[in-house]
Design an enzyme around this catalytic site. Structure first.
Site, mmCIF file in Angstrom:
data_model
loop_
_atom_site.group_PDB
_atom_site.id
_atom_site.type_symbol
_atom_site.label_atom_id
_atom_site.label_comp_id
_atom_site.label_asym_id
_atom_site.label_seq_id
_atom_site.Cartn_x
_atom_site.Cartn_y
_atom_site.Cartn_z
ATOM 1 C CG ASP A 3 49.639 -17.991 -20.554
ATOM 2 O OD1 ASP A 3 50.026 -19.063 -20.068
ATOM 3 O OD2 ASP A 3 49.627 -16.919 -19.913
ATOM 4 C CG ASP A 35 11.918 -48.730 -17.323
ATOM 5 O OD1 ASP A 35 11.911 -49.903 -16.926
ATOM 6 O OD2 ASP A 35 11.969 -48.388 -18.503
ATOM 7 N N GLY A 74 24.294 -48.837 -12.393
ATOM 8 C CA GLY A 74 24.642 -49.033 -10.994
ATOM 9 C C GLY A 74 23.974 -50.273 -10.442
ATOM 10 C CG MET A 75 19.581 -52.526 -10.424
ATOM 11 S SD MET A 75 19.089 -52.139 -8.763
ATOM 12 C CE MET A 75 17.507 -51.423 -9.085
#
Lengths: 508, 468
Positions: A36, A294, A429-430
């Site tokens: 643990d 942007d 992503g773009m």
């Protein structure tokens, strides 16, 4: 019983150990079975800690099960006291000791008779609290213990510091970017002319704790950790606290204005408006970023936010209020403090999700198809599977979320870091999306031997103009694909028609 | 007067048992991958879940076939019925994954509240129609790799007897043999002549190894004419090997003593006590011992071993004469130490969680013999070590390499002591002749790294030497 693959917040003892190992010269002894002590591995690995983690185990094995711990716990405490001379030993119960119901308090009292240092039993029940709640409680417990002790011995310092001063409460080991946040807050306080009276628990010694009442106010940057301590200090010593997380431009300003109010109420006569204005418009880049083209391109893009209360709430506000991004879902795994979260984000998002179930969050993301996710490492992996970029904003975290470089999330430098994080997530992503439209990353056959696609093919003026409209980072790719298409079909000139045909063919 | 010599027997000690190791439930991580149609259900608390999630890192994202049955307060207080709760979860698993076996891993909590998993399993098994195997792999009794031992011991009970297997199924169970002889017929004529299979009693190996290593070791034995008729565990639960009275069995890992005991006592198998096939010396001794039992004269082993050693020479040059200290956490320590002594290293201390002197007898004998042949002092073997005391001894001895868990690795490195993370030995392929290089790749990595950074003067990176 609950079928679980993943958990967001760890078990209670992890919270206690995070507090104990944050202080200097405090040792924790876990009452636990072999294995643990995984906390030591996490601290050593994630934080790349150079020192031995001050956590040992008083091992619960078959013998303990049969006959009770008897002298074992007491011996282990006194032994550690002798070996390392810690100021404080925190006996830490685990899920195992919760059900064994041994009288750990009695062990603590007996060990205290022999030990030079102080001995405390962490007052946390595994089945009632999670990591975050336990950490909050343990910090409160330790602070209370040392202030009561100081009061008893008449060692409490009288009065406040001469200059306005603050206690920074809540920075711990294994906290998300806590170390950088703490540095940033200290810089911020220095800018404001506020002395840092103490920063606890990370890096503090327990003997410093008796100085806590000298501060003019307490700053609790994280919702999950430190509030109980701040409330206690207010109750006992009338020290006001500021619990606005200075994350994002607007919230940082709000935090500073609260500080100003609190200080002026004690006669400081400070005015931070010029500072806020100067920082906002000229030092931090985030305000300018939100005006720049942007950020304009991000307008109305969909995002999902999930994390702990502090970071998910702050992130939701930043995205919605400061960047014009549409937060379709904001969520937290801090179920025990869900009302606060709802109140914080309700006007900034479409939907709220309070859940500890990773599957539920994954399903929600799949349903909503956001352009980006801001979540924990788990959401990052959901994003990987669904091909949605993800910025990590909260624990649970991996080693890459303990950067060596300076990466605060709080204060004005924090706003810069967040702007980068958000922007990079979306552009990735773009880019991904555009690449898909124009036929993927890898060209299966080489068109020419060189990488540059200079060729003898003629582009008509219209086609060239059209090509120039394609975003720069994929333009070369589009050009190559189109030329390959033209060569394959024997066109010597690339007109608009050829270009569209190429795009269709590639897309098909 | 007799010459004063080193004592010829190993020195065993036992300390406080206050050491760092992984919880034995970690075995689900490699066993679920090995047994492809299994599902592992760990019946425990958030503590267990937190450990698995963090220790297994990225593996958990790959839709693992394991999950926690997380006990809540109502389970502890027996306000909920264990049977009903487990039935609900197992039915869900059946629906979602449809495994061929569900393995219940009992934890510390199920031990303490005395949840009768062994009693509940057969009932539930009959009701839902999926075999349920119970393994109590908890931190109260076991360390790290011993988890596999408890699972395999439980599996050993499920291996079919010859009478229970239909003819067509038999071919399926012999998948390894089929795989190995695939395409062999044509090769055999062209290349070396096929070794004639010796007529020996059925022989089953136990221990979970990655498939390439299984193939490799099976082939090594085949070269001596020995047929491996099965392997515990197999790739699939439905392919568990046939076991019967009188079958011969041999272990491939040093931590499988319960499995060995179960095979001997419950399945009446004969155990071949051999050193373990770790390092070329161990592999050769392992094969030789098996050959001896079957009355086979081993062929070409000496040349094979010499060839492997020759190929290791570049690594051996790096470690010859250097010392290595095992803090102990995975029970591979004796075998690895024996191999490293043969490589020319000295071993002042071998820490080990648990020492089964009967199961590891051949390995211990080989260690003693190796030390004598290499003329190095016999190591002290410290069972249930105390990490705090060990660190004092490490400070004193300043060994060239410490093999240790991650909890101590960074702090030791910061104090100028080279370390190798011991868990890597559990997950890397280290068995057989072919993988000896992989072991040395691991062992020499810190030494090679340090050589690369030498001259920078940054070997000690703590400001004040802490007391510990």
């Amino acid at each position: 019983m609950k079928l679980a693959y993943w958990m967001y917040a760890g078990p209670a003892h992890i919270g206690t150990l995070r507090i104990a190992s944050s202080f200097k010269n405090v040792h924790a002894i876990m009452h636990a079975p072999l294995g643990d002590d995984y906390f030591n591995v996490m601290r050593s690995m994630l934080e790349r800690e150079r020192d031995f983690t001050p956590v040992t185990t008083s091992v619960v094995d078959r013998n303990v099960l049969a006959r009770g711990s008897q002298e074992k716990v007491v011996d282990n405490i006194t032994r550690k006291d002798r070996e390392e001379r810690p100021d404080l030993i925190v006996l830490t119960p685990t899920c195992t000791s919760s059900i064994l119901q041994e009288d750990l308090q009695n062990f603590v009292e007996r060990a205290q008779l022999d030990a030079q240092g102080d001995v405390l039993l962490a007052d946390v029940n595994h089945y009632r609290f999670n990591e975050l709640q336990a950490a909050d409680r343990t910090l409160h417990q330790i602070v209370r213990y040392y202030l009561q002790k100081a009061r008893k011995h008449d060692q409490l310092p009288a009065g406040k510091t001469e200059q306005p001063s603050v206690n920074l409460i809540g920075s711990t080991t294994l906290g998300f970017h806590n170390q950088h946040d703490c540095t940033e807050l200290k810089r911020l306080m220095a800018d404001l002319g506020i002395q840092v009276n103490a920063a606890i628990p990370a890096g503090a010694t327990v003997s410093e704790l008796r100085q806590l009442p000298r501060a003019w106010f307490n700053l609790v940057p994280y919702r999950e950790l430190g509030l109980a301590t701040a409330q206690y200090l207010e109750q006992e010593f009338g020290t006001p606290y500021v619990d606005v997380t200075p994350m994002g431009v607007v919230e940082t300003a709000r935090c500073l204005r609260r500080i100003q109010q609190v200080l002026n109420a004690q006669g400081a006569a400070v005015n931070y408006e010029d500072y806020i204005d100067h920082q906002t418009r000229h030092v931090s880049q985030a305000a300018w970023f939100s005006r720049s083209i942007d950020c304009q391109n991000l307008t109305g893009k969909k995002a999902v936010v999930f994390g702990d209360n502090t970071h998910a709430a702050a992130m939701t506000k930043i995205l919605a209020r400061e960047m014009g991004i549409r937060v379709v879902l904001a969520g937290t795994y801090c179920k025990y403090d869900a009302d606060w979260f709802r109140e914080q984000v309700s006007e900034y998002c479409d939907e709220i999700l309070i859940s500890e179930d990773n599957g539920e969050i994954g399903d929600a993301i799949a349903r909503l198809e956001p352009a980006a996710i801001f979540g924990t490492q788990m959401e990052r992996h959901v994003g990987k599977r669904l091909n949605i970029p993800c910025g990590v904003i909260a624990a649970p975290i991996h080693i890459q979320n303990f950067p060596i470089g300076y990466r605060p999330f709080l204060g004005y430098e924090g706003t810069n870091q967040i702007a980068d994080l958000v922007y990079n997530s979306f552009t990735l992503g773009m880019e991904d999306h555009l690449l898909e439209i124009f036929g993927g990353h890898d060209t299966k056959e080489a068109i020419t031997t060189s990488i540059s696609a200079d060729s003898d093919l003629n582009w008509t003026r219209e086609a060239q103009a059209e090509l120039n409209k394609v975003p720069g980072f994929v333009r070369g790719k589009v050009k190559r694909n189109t030329e390959k298409f033209a060569r394959d079909r024997g066109f010597s000139e690339i007109s608009l028609e050829v270009m569209y045909a190429a795009k269709e063919a590639v897309g098909a | 007067m007799t010459a004063t010599t080193e004592p010829a027997t190993l020195n065993f000690e036992c300390e406080t048992g206050n050491y760092h190791t992984f919880c034995p439930i970690s075995c689900v991580a490699w066993l679920y991958q090995k047994i492809e149609d299994s599902f592992f259900l760990v019946i425990g608390t958030k503590t267990c879940g937190y450990f698995l999630q963090n220790a297994m890192g990225v593996m958990i994202f790959a839709e693992p076939r394991y999950a926690m049955a997380e006990l809540e307060e109502a389970d502890i207080a027996a306000k909920l019925n264990d049977y009903d709760e487990l039935k609900r979860l197992c039915l869900q698993i059946k629906r979602d994954r449809n495994p061929s076996v569900i393995v219940w891993i009992g934890t510390c909590t199920t031990e303490i509240i005395k949840m009768d998993l062994e009693g509940l399993a057969p009932q539930l098994e009959a009701e839902i129609g999926i075999p349920i195997v119970v393994a109590r792999a908890n931190g109260l009794d076991y360390a790290f790799t011993q988890g596999e031992d408890t699972v395999l011991a439980a599996m050993a009970q499920r291996c079919p007897r010859p009478a229970e297997v239909k003819e067509e199924e038999k071919a399926e169970r012999n998948a390894i043999q089929k795989l190995l002889s695939f395409g062999r017929q044509s090769d055999a004529n062209a290349a070396e002549p096929e070794v004639k299979a010796v007529d020996h009693p059925p022989f089953v190996l136990f221990g979970s190894l990655p498939d390439p290593v299984v193939t490799n070791l099976t082939l090594e034995l085949k070269k001596q004419g020995i047929q491996v008729s099965g392997w515990l565990p197999a790739k699939r639960y439905t392919e568990l090997p046939v076991l019967d009275e009188g079958y011969y069995v041999a272990g491939v890992n040093p931590f499988l003593s319960r499995t060995a005991t179960t095979l001997m006592r419950r399945r009446k198998c004969k155990l071949i006590g051999a050193p373990f096939p770790i390092g070329p010396d161990g592999t050769r001794a392992w094969i030789e011992k098996i050959c001896t039992v079957f009355g086979i004269e081993p062929q070409g082993l000496a040349e094979r071993e010499a060839q492997i050693w020759a190929n290791l020479e570049d690594y051996l040059q790096l470690i010859r004469g250097k010392s290595v200290f095992f803090m102990g956490d995975n029970l591979l320590e004796i075998s690895l130490a024996r191999f490293l002594v043969r490589c020319g290293m000295t071993v002042p201390e071998i820490g080990i969680p648990y020492m089964d002197k009967r199961y590891q007898k051949a390995e211990l004998d080989l260690l003693t013999r190796t030390c004598q042949e290499m003329a190095v002092p016999l190591p002290r073997i410290v069972e249930k070590p105390d990490n705090y005391n060990q660190i004092q001894r490490i400070q004193e001895l300043q060994p060239d390499l410490v093999i240790t868990g991650m909890a101590h690795a960074n702090p030791l490195e910061a104090r100028g002591i080279s370390t190798k993370w011991s868990v890597e030995f559990t997950f890397a392929q280290i068995h057989g002749f072919t993988n000896a290089r992989d072991i040395l790749e691991l062992v020499t990595r810190p030494l090679r790294r340090n050589a690369a950074l030498e001259g920078l003067g940054w070997d000690k990176l703590v400001q004040t030497e802490a007391t510990i």
